[in-house]
Design a protein around this motif. Sequence first.
Motif, PDB file in Angstrom:
ATOM      1  N   SER A   8       0.811  -1.216   0.000  1.00  0.00           N
ATOM      2  CA  SER A   8       0.000   0.000   0.000  1.00  0.00           C
ATOM      3  C   SER A   8       0.840   1.259   0.000  1.00  0.00           C
ATOM      4  N   GLN A 236      -3.728  -1.021  -5.393  1.00  0.00           N
ATOM      5  CA  GLN A 236      -3.161  -0.366  -4.220  1.00  0.00           C
ATOM      6  C   GLN A 236      -4.240   0.307  -3.380  1.00  0.00           C
ATOM      7  N   ALA A 240      -4.825  -0.198   0.591  1.00  0.00           N
ATOM      8  CA  ALA A 240      -4.965   0.926   1.511  1.00  0.00           C
ATOM      9  C   ALA A 240      -6.262   0.823   2.313  1.00  0.00           C
TER      10      ALA A 240
END
Length: 271
Positions: A8, A236, A240
Motif C-alpha cells: 500500500s 493499491q 490501503a
Amino acid sequence: MIYVASCSISNPKNVLAGEVVLFPIGFSLDAYKLVFLDLEFWRSFLNSIVDVIAGCILMLLTTVLVAYPLTRPNLKFRKLLTYFLLIPMYFSGGMIPTFLVVSKLGLYNSPLALILPGCYSIWNIILCRTFMASLPKELIEASLIDGSGQFKTFLKIVLPLSKPVIAVILIYTIVGIWSSWFSASIYTTDKSIQPVQLYLNHVLSATSSSVQSDLISKLQSEIQKGYQEMELSANQIKYAMIIITTAPIVAVYPMFQKYFTKGIMLGSLKG
C-alpha cells in the motif's frame, strides 16, 4: 498483513513488477490520498462506527442484566432459565427464520437490522455469569446486610469487580461487529447504511475492469495515467482500504489487553 501494508505504501512500479515481498520498496501515499477522496468509503466507515457503539452498549446491557440475576441463589426457576439459554446456544433457528423475523418486524433495509439481531450473545451471558459467580459472596452479602438493594449492590460492587470479563465481552463484540459483512449483505440493499466491511467486500470481489471504472474514474478523473498504472492504482487502493479498516481494531485491542487474559482465564477456570 505485512505484505498488504508494504504494497500500500510502495512505489506502484515496484508492486507491478512483483518486487515487493515483505518490506516496502520506494514510497508512495497516492493510494491513501485516493481513499481519502472516496466519500462512499468514509460514509460506510462512519456507519460501522455507529453500529459498533450501539452494538456494544446493547450487548453489555443484555449481558450483565441477565448474567447477574442468574448468580443469585434465591432467583426462582434459576436452573430452568439457565437451560432455556443453553438450548438455543447449541440449536439456533438458522438464517432463513432469522431473515423472516427481521422482515416481519419491518427492519429490512434499516440500520436496526444490523444492530438488534446481534445485540445479545448467550455465550457472553454464560461467560459473564460464571465470572460473577466466582466473586466473593461475602462482599455481596455484606452489602445487602448494610441496606443496599440488589441493584445498588450490582452497580457498586459487582460491576467494578467484573471489569476483566466486561473487557473480554467488549473486545469480542467490537471485533465481531466491525468484521461483520454477511448479515449486512442479507438485510440491506441500501448503500447509505452499509458497513465498511460490506463496501470493502464489494471492492475486493470486483473485477479489475469494474474497479477501474468505479474507483479510478471516480477518484482519479483529474489525473491522466496509462492503463497499467491505473489498474495497479486500483489494486493499491484495495490494500490501503484493508489497512485503514484494520487500524481501529489494532488501536482498540491494547486498551483492553491487560484485562483480556485475566478475564478469559478466570471465566474458563470457574466453568
